[in-house]
Structure formats: C-alpha cells, structure tokens
Design a protein around this motif. Structure first.
Motif, PDB file in Angstrom:
ATOM      1  N   ALA A 104       0.805  -1.362   0.213  1.00  0.00           N
ATOM      2  CA  ALA A 104       0.119   0.250   0.137  1.00  0.00           C
ATOM      3  C   ALA A 104       0.768   1.341   0.326  1.00  0.00           C
ATOM      4  N   ALA A 156       0.790   4.518  -3.182  1.00  0.00           N
ATOM      5  CA  ALA A 156       0.279   5.755  -2.131  1.00  0.00           C
ATOM      6  C   ALA A 156       1.666   6.080  -2.870  1.00  0.00           C
ATOM      7  N   HIS A 188       0.754   5.827  -7.677  1.00  0.00           N
ATOM      8  CA  HIS A 188       0.102   7.045  -7.985  1.00  0.00           C
ATOM      9  C   HIS A 188       0.926   8.391  -8.087  1.00  0.00           C
ATOM     10  N   TRP A 222      -7.948   0.793  -1.318  1.00  0.00           N
ATOM     11  CA  TRP A 222      -6.735   1.793  -1.550  1.00  0.00           C
ATOM     12  C   TRP A 222      -6.900   2.342  -3.607  1.00  0.00           C
ATOM     13  N   GLU A 245     -10.931   3.359  -3.481  1.00  0.00           N
ATOM     14  CA  GLU A 245     -10.764   4.984  -3.833  1.00  0.00           C
ATOM     15  C   GLU A 245     -10.153   5.348  -4.551  1.00  0.00           C
ATOM     16  N   SER A 284      -7.200  -4.687   2.287  1.00  0.00           N
ATOM     17  CA  SER A 284      -7.024  -2.885   2.638  1.00  0.00           C
ATOM     18  C   SER A 284      -6.290  -2.576   1.809  1.00  0.00           C
TER      19      SER A 284
END
Length: 126
Positions: free
Chosen positions: A62, A66, A70, A100, A103, A96
């Motif tokens: 994760a 991020a 991303h 992500w 989202e 989780s």
C-alpha cells in the motif's frame, strides 16, 4: 588448487594435509543471498525500481502504491486512461489494498486477474 571452466574448484593435497585450513574451500548455499525489488513500467516509460526490505506485505505494498504507483500513473496517464496490472499475490488481494484501489478507481482501473492463471506477468521478462 586448480580452477576449471566448469566453475568447480579442485584441490590436490597430501593425505596428511586433509584438514589443513589452506586446503579447505568455503561454500555458500542457495546462491549466497537475494534481494527483493519491486518495479513497474508502461508502454511509455520505465517506473521506479524499489528495493524491498524483508518481504512485501499488504502495508508495504500500500505504501508503494501511494508513494510510487499513484504519482507515476498521474504523470504518464494524465487523462486517467491507464490500466494497472498485478497478479493475485497475497499482498495484492488484501482488503486494505483493494480499498485503496477502489478509492482511486476513477484515476486508473486494475486489470482483473483470473485465479490460478499462468504467470503472464511481463515485469519478470524486463
């Protein structure tokens, strides 16, 4: 001591020298170690190559999403037309991580990966 092209070491010694330190060659089992890296690429550009300390768990993954995925997807696909591909590794399918991706689904979708599929992951060939 002779070194041959087959990579094997051959040591000749007298019987009395059998355990002498100069006639003992050390070995390293399993190739001597490993390093885990994570990387990504697209048709357009190479992404970051990240050294992973230890194993890749859901929280490390994760963090990679991020911090690296991303920003890469926003720069390389500014019209949000990129598709992210990953296999069904345990850290990729954790709740989780799925949250992500949900989202950020408007920015880039994740290519569905069938269960028990052959490994067709292109990063291994890069």
């Amino acid at each position: 001591m002779l070194h041959r092209t087959d990579g094997r070491w051959r040591i000749r010694h007298e019987t009395s020298e059998r355990n002498h330190p100069a006639t003992i060659a050390g070995t390293v089992q399993a190739g001597g170690g490993s390093i885990m890296v994570w990387g990504m690429f697209s048709w357009h550009y190479l992404g970051s190559l990240i050294i992973v300390e230890g194993t890749m768990g859901q929280y490390k993954y994760a963090s990679v999403l991020a911090d690296h995925v991303h920003p890469y997807m926003r720069i390389v696909f500014p019209q949000d037309d990129g598709i992210f591909q990953q296999d069904n590794a345990r850290c990729h399918t954790a709740a989780s991580v799925r949250a992500w991706f949900e989202e950020h689904q408007d920015e880039f979708p994740v290519l569905p990966w069938p269960a028990n599929s052959p490994d067709l992951n292109l990063i291994e060939h890069l």
